[in-house]
Each structure stands twice: as structure tokens, then as C-alpha cells.
Design a protein around this motif. Sequence first.
Motif, PDB file in Angstrom:
ATOM      1  N   GLU A   1       0.841  -1.199   0.000  1.00  0.00           N
ATOM      2  CA  GLU A   1       0.000   0.000   0.000  1.00  0.00           C
ATOM      3  C   GLU A   1       0.879   1.254   0.000  1.00  0.00           C
ATOM      4  O   GLU A   1       0.595   2.235  -0.697  1.00  0.00           O
ATOM      5  CB  GLU A   1      -0.940   0.012   1.199  1.00  0.00           C
ATOM      6  N   ALA A   2       1.972   1.229   0.758  1.00  0.00           N
ATOM      7  CA  ALA A   2       2.903   2.358   0.767  1.00  0.00           C
ATOM      8  C   ALA A   2       3.552   2.520  -0.618  1.00  0.00           C
ATOM      9  O   ALA A   2       3.719   3.645  -1.099  1.00  0.00           O
ATOM     10  CB  ALA A   2       3.966   2.165   1.839  1.00  0.00           C
ATOM     11  N   ALA A   3       3.887   1.414  -1.277  1.00  0.00           N
ATOM     12  CA  ALA A   3       4.470   1.466  -2.617  1.00  0.00           C
ATOM     13  C   ALA A   3       3.450   2.021  -3.621  1.00  0.00           C
ATOM     14  O   ALA A   3       3.796   2.820  -4.492  1.00  0.00           O
ATOM     15  CB  ALA A   3       4.936   0.074  -3.047  1.00  0.00           C
ATOM     16  N   ARG A   4       2.199   1.637  -3.472  1.00  0.00           N
ATOM     17  CA  ARG A   4       1.135   2.137  -4.358  1.00  0.00           C
ATOM     18  C   ARG A   4       1.005   3.651  -4.199  1.00  0.00           C
ATOM     19  O   ARG A   4       0.942   4.386  -5.180  1.00  0.00           O
ATOM     20  CB  ARG A   4      -0.195   1.443  -4.043  1.00  0.00           C
TER      21      ARG A   4
ATOM     22  N   LEU B   1       8.317   7.851 -24.301  1.00  0.00           N
ATOM     23  CA  LEU B   1       8.889   6.910 -23.341  1.00  0.00           C
ATOM     24  C   LEU B   1       7.813   6.469 -22.373  1.00  0.00           C
ATOM     25  O   LEU B   1       6.928   7.250 -22.005  1.00  0.00           O
ATOM     26  CB  LEU B   1      10.029   7.561 -22.553  1.00  0.00           C
ATOM     27  N   GLU B   2       7.887   5.224 -21.954  1.00  0.00           N
ATOM     28  CA  GLU B   2       6.948   4.699 -20.968  1.00  0.00           C
ATOM     29  C   GLU B   2       7.735   3.891 -19.941  1.00  0.00           C
ATOM     30  O   GLU B   2       8.562   3.057 -20.299  1.00  0.00           O
ATOM     31  CB  GLU B   2       5.923   3.792 -21.653  1.00  0.00           C
ATOM     32  N   ILE B   3       7.482   4.195 -18.662  1.00  0.00           N
ATOM     33  CA  ILE B   3       8.113   3.436 -17.581  1.00  0.00           C
ATOM     34  C   ILE B   3       7.040   2.587 -16.918  1.00  0.00           C
ATOM     35  O   ILE B   3       5.953   3.082 -16.607  1.00  0.00           O
ATOM     36  CB  ILE B   3       8.748   4.353 -16.524  1.00  0.00           C
ATOM     37  N   GLU B   4       7.343   1.316 -16.729  1.00  0.00           N
ATOM     38  CA  GLU B   4       6.449   0.416 -16.000  1.00  0.00           C
ATOM     39  C   GLU B   4       7.220  -0.100 -14.788  1.00  0.00           C
ATOM     40  O   GLU B   4       8.295  -0.674 -14.931  1.00  0.00           O
ATOM     41  CB  GLU B   4       5.998  -0.746 -16.873  1.00  0.00           C
ATOM     42  N   VAL B   5       6.664   0.148 -13.607  1.00  0.00           N
ATOM     43  CA  VAL B   5       7.285  -0.294 -12.362  1.00  0.00           C
ATOM     44  C   VAL B   5       6.464  -1.450 -11.802  1.00  0.00           C
ATOM     45  O   VAL B   5       5.254  -1.323 -11.616  1.00  0.00           O
ATOM     46  CB  VAL B   5       7.360   0.849 -11.324  1.00  0.00           C
ATOM     47  N   SER B   6       7.119  -2.579 -11.567  1.00  0.00           N
ATOM     48  CA  SER B   6       6.478  -3.737 -10.942  1.00  0.00           C
ATOM     49  C   SER B   6       7.019  -3.877  -9.529  1.00  0.00           C
ATOM     50  O   SER B   6       8.235  -3.784  -9.310  1.00  0.00           O
ATOM     51  CB  SER B   6       6.778  -5.013 -11.725  1.00  0.00           C
ATOM     52  N   VAL B   7       6.113  -4.093  -8.573  1.00  0.00           N
ATOM     53  CA  VAL B   7       6.497  -4.198  -7.167  1.00  0.00           C
ATOM     54  C   VAL B   7       5.902  -5.478  -6.593  1.00  0.00           C
ATOM     55  O   VAL B   7       4.710  -5.738  -6.758  1.00  0.00           O
ATOM     56  CB  VAL B   7       5.996  -2.981  -6.358  1.00  0.00           C
ATOM     57  N   VAL B   8       6.727  -6.259  -5.925  1.00  0.00           N
ATOM     58  CA  VAL B   8       6.283  -7.468  -5.225  1.00  0.00           C
ATOM     59  C   VAL B   8       6.682  -7.310  -3.765  1.00  0.00           C
ATOM     60  O   VAL B   8       7.824  -6.967  -3.454  1.00  0.00           O
ATOM     61  CB  VAL B   8       6.939  -8.743  -5.809  1.00  0.00           C
TER      62      VAL B   8
ATOM     63  N   VAL C   1      10.457  -5.653  -0.079  1.00  0.00           N
ATOM     64  CA  VAL C   1       9.794  -5.101  -1.258  1.00  0.00           C
ATOM     65  C   VAL C   1      10.786  -5.168  -2.412  1.00  0.00           C
ATOM     66  O   VAL C   1      11.900  -4.655  -2.315  1.00  0.00           O
ATOM     67  CB  VAL C   1       9.340  -3.645  -1.011  1.00  0.00           C
ATOM     68  N   PHE C   2      10.375  -5.830  -3.487  1.00  0.00           N
ATOM     69  CA  PHE C   2      11.179  -5.951  -4.696  1.00  0.00           C
ATOM     70  C   PHE C   2      10.576  -5.030  -5.751  1.00  0.00           C
ATOM     71  O   PHE C   2       9.354  -5.051  -5.957  1.00  0.00           O
ATOM     72  CB  PHE C   2      11.176  -7.389  -5.217  1.00  0.00           C
ATOM     73  N   ALA C   3      11.391  -4.229  -6.403  1.00  0.00           N
ATOM     74  CA  ALA C   3      10.903  -3.318  -7.439  1.00  0.00           C
ATOM     75  C   ALA C   3      11.760  -3.460  -8.684  1.00  0.00           C
ATOM     76  O   ALA C   3      12.977  -3.661  -8.608  1.00  0.00           O
ATOM     77  CB  ALA C   3      10.942  -1.878  -6.945  1.00  0.00           C
ATOM     78  N   ASN C   4      11.101  -3.366  -9.823  1.00  0.00           N
ATOM     79  CA  ASN C   4      11.785  -3.428 -11.102  1.00  0.00           C
ATOM     80  C   ASN C   4      11.101  -2.441 -12.042  1.00  0.00           C
ATOM     81  O   ASN C   4       9.886  -2.479 -12.206  1.00  0.00           O
ATOM     82  CB  ASN C   4      11.730  -4.846 -11.681  1.00  0.00           C
ATOM     83  N   ALA C   5      11.884  -1.546 -12.640  1.00  0.00           N
ATOM     84  CA  ALA C   5      11.339  -0.560 -13.571  1.00  0.00           C
ATOM     85  C   ALA C   5      11.922  -0.807 -14.957  1.00  0.00           C
ATOM     86  O   ALA C   5      13.134  -0.978 -15.114  1.00  0.00           O
ATOM     87  CB  ALA C   5      11.674   0.854 -13.108  1.00  0.00           C
ATOM     88  N   VAL C   6      11.036  -0.829 -15.940  1.00  0.00           N
ATOM     89  CA  VAL C   6      11.435  -1.032 -17.333  1.00  0.00           C
ATOM     90  C   VAL C   6      11.006   0.192 -18.131  1.00  0.00           C
ATOM     91  O   VAL C   6       9.868   0.639 -18.025  1.00  0.00           O
ATOM     92  CB  VAL C   6      10.794  -2.307 -17.920  1.00  0.00           C
ATOM     93  N   GLN C   7      11.936   0.713 -18.913  1.00  0.00           N
ATOM     94  CA  GLN C   7      11.638   1.866 -19.773  1.00  0.00           C
ATOM     95  C   GLN C   7      11.537   1.399 -21.214  1.00  0.00           C
ATOM     96  O   GLN C   7      12.478   0.827 -21.763  1.00  0.00           O
ATOM     97  CB  GLN C   7      12.741   2.915 -19.644  1.00  0.00           C
ATOM     98  N   ASP C   8      10.386   1.633 -21.833  1.00  0.00           N
ATOM     99  CA  ASP C   8      10.179   1.328 -23.244  1.00  0.00           C
ATOM    100  C   ASP C   8      10.265   2.626 -24.032  1.00  0.00           C
ATOM    101  O   ASP C   8       9.730   3.658 -23.610  1.00  0.00           O
ATOM    102  CB  ASP C   8       8.804   0.695 -23.476  1.00  0.00           C
ATOM    103  N   SER C   9      10.932   2.574 -25.177  1.00  0.00           N
ATOM    104  CA  SER C   9      11.097   3.747 -26.038  1.00  0.00           C
ATOM    105  C   SER C   9      10.343   3.520 -27.339  1.00  0.00           C
ATOM    106  O   SER C   9      10.424   2.447 -27.936  1.00  0.00           O
ATOM    107  CB  SER C   9      12.573   3.967 -26.358  1.00  0.00           C
ATOM    108  N   TYR C  10       9.635   4.560 -27.762  1.00  0.00           N
ATOM    109  CA  TYR C  10       8.870   4.503 -29.000  1.00  0.00           C
ATOM    110  C   TYR C  10       9.274   5.685 -29.865  1.00  0.00           C
ATOM    111  O   TYR C  10       9.603   6.752 -29.356  1.00  0.00           O
ATOM    112  CB  TYR C  10       7.364   4.589 -28.724  1.00  0.00           C
TER     113      TYR C  10
ATOM    114  N   TYR D   1      15.870   3.871  -7.692  1.00  0.00           N
ATOM    115  CA  TYR D   1      15.346   2.933  -6.688  1.00  0.00           C
ATOM    116  C   TYR D   1      15.499   3.484  -5.270  1.00  0.00           C
ATOM    117  O   TYR D   1      14.606   3.287  -4.442  1.00  0.00           O
ATOM    118  CB  TYR D   1      16.016   1.565  -6.838  1.00  0.00           C
ATOM    119  N   ASP D   2      16.594   4.173  -4.979  1.00  0.00           N
ATOM    120  CA  ASP D   2      16.760   4.777  -3.658  1.00  0.00           C
ATOM    121  C   ASP D   2      15.640   5.771  -3.374  1.00  0.00           C
ATOM    122  O   ASP D   2      15.064   5.794  -2.280  1.00  0.00           O
ATOM    123  CB  ASP D   2      18.112   5.489  -3.539  1.00  0.00           C
ATOM    124  N   GLN D   3      15.316   6.594  -4.358  1.00  0.00           N
ATOM    125  CA  GLN D   3      14.243   7.567  -4.164  1.00  0.00           C
ATOM    126  C   GLN D   3      12.876   6.888  -4.068  1.00  0.00           C
ATOM    127  O   GLN D   3      12.041   7.299  -3.270  1.00  0.00           O
ATOM    128  CB  GLN D   3      14.264   8.615  -5.278  1.00  0.00           C
ATOM    129  N   PHE D   4      12.661   5.853  -4.860  1.00  0.00           N
ATOM    130  CA  PHE D   4      11.403   5.122  -4.771  1.00  0.00           C
ATOM    131  C   PHE D   4      11.241   4.505  -3.382  1.00  0.00           C
ATOM    132  O   PHE D   4      10.210   4.676  -2.725  1.00  0.00           O
ATOM    133  CB  PHE D   4      11.318   4.027  -5.842  1.00  0.00           C
TER     134      PHE D   4
END
Length: 165
Positions: free
Chosen positions: A15-18, A50-57, A70-79, A123-126
Amino acid sequence: MFSRSFPGADHSSCEAARRALLSQGYVIAESKPAFLRGRKKFQPDHEVHLEIEVSVVCASNSAGSNSTTVFANAVQDSYSLKKSSNSASIGVGALGSVSLPIGSSDDALVKVGSETISAAKFYDQFFGLVERYLDDSSVGGNEEAVLQKETLPAPSSRKNALGSD
């Protein structure tokens, strides 16, 4: 870099990550008690998107420890914007066919790159925002102070992120 431990249950950490993602303008695409995914779109210039998708588990640590990793992974897609023009052919019996440009074109965004964001600062800031939202005083209405203190950095708009130098 991609994980951090926090006190409390997994649903509290998620919930804090959301809230951390929402505070930075991410749209929550999927949310479950121990998993969430958020997206944010950018357009640094007219023909680049650009689109960033952050997944959190959020995974509870050992039974009885009352802590969560908390595990986080951010992927940046470029168009990139690709244009294609249309032309028409006219066939005349004895003369053959003639192609004439009509003057219309179609624009489409084409995915040109995808990479995992590996900047430790991101990630530190997140995780810093997650920690602030775990604190009851931050969740209780002190959002303005949280937003002013820390924001996630904008995605890189470097040319090499688009597949060229």
C-alpha cells in the motif's frame, strides 16, 4: 538495488508502494495485496515517446519476523514516431499504370527499445518514498511535504536509449 526490507506486513508495504507511485503520477495498472504494477508516460520531444512500468512485489520475511521485503523493477520502453505516405495507382489500358502520391500519411508509434532502469538513484528515491508512506504521519495527510522532499527522477531521454548514439 532492486529490494529493500521494511517493518510490517506485506499488504502495508505494498500500500505504501502504491501511494509512492501515485504521488509521482504513475497510473496503477494492476493491484493485488502483495503485487502492483504502475505506468507513466513521457514525451521528451515531438517524435519520441517513453513509458516506464514499475512492478512491485511485497514478500513477507520469515514467519514471526513482522517485516517485508519489497522488490521493485522498472522497465523503460522507447517509441519513435514513424511516418508512411500513401500513393495511388491509376491503370490506363494502353499506357500502363501511373502512381500518384495522394498526400496523406499515417503516423504510428513503433517500439524501438526496452531496458531495465539500472540507476541506483531511481530505486533509492522510490524506496525512500515507500518508507515515508509507511510512516503514519505521512499517510495521514502530510502528502505535500512528501512530494516536495523527494520525487522520482524523469526517465532518461538519451539517444542510446532509443537504440542509436
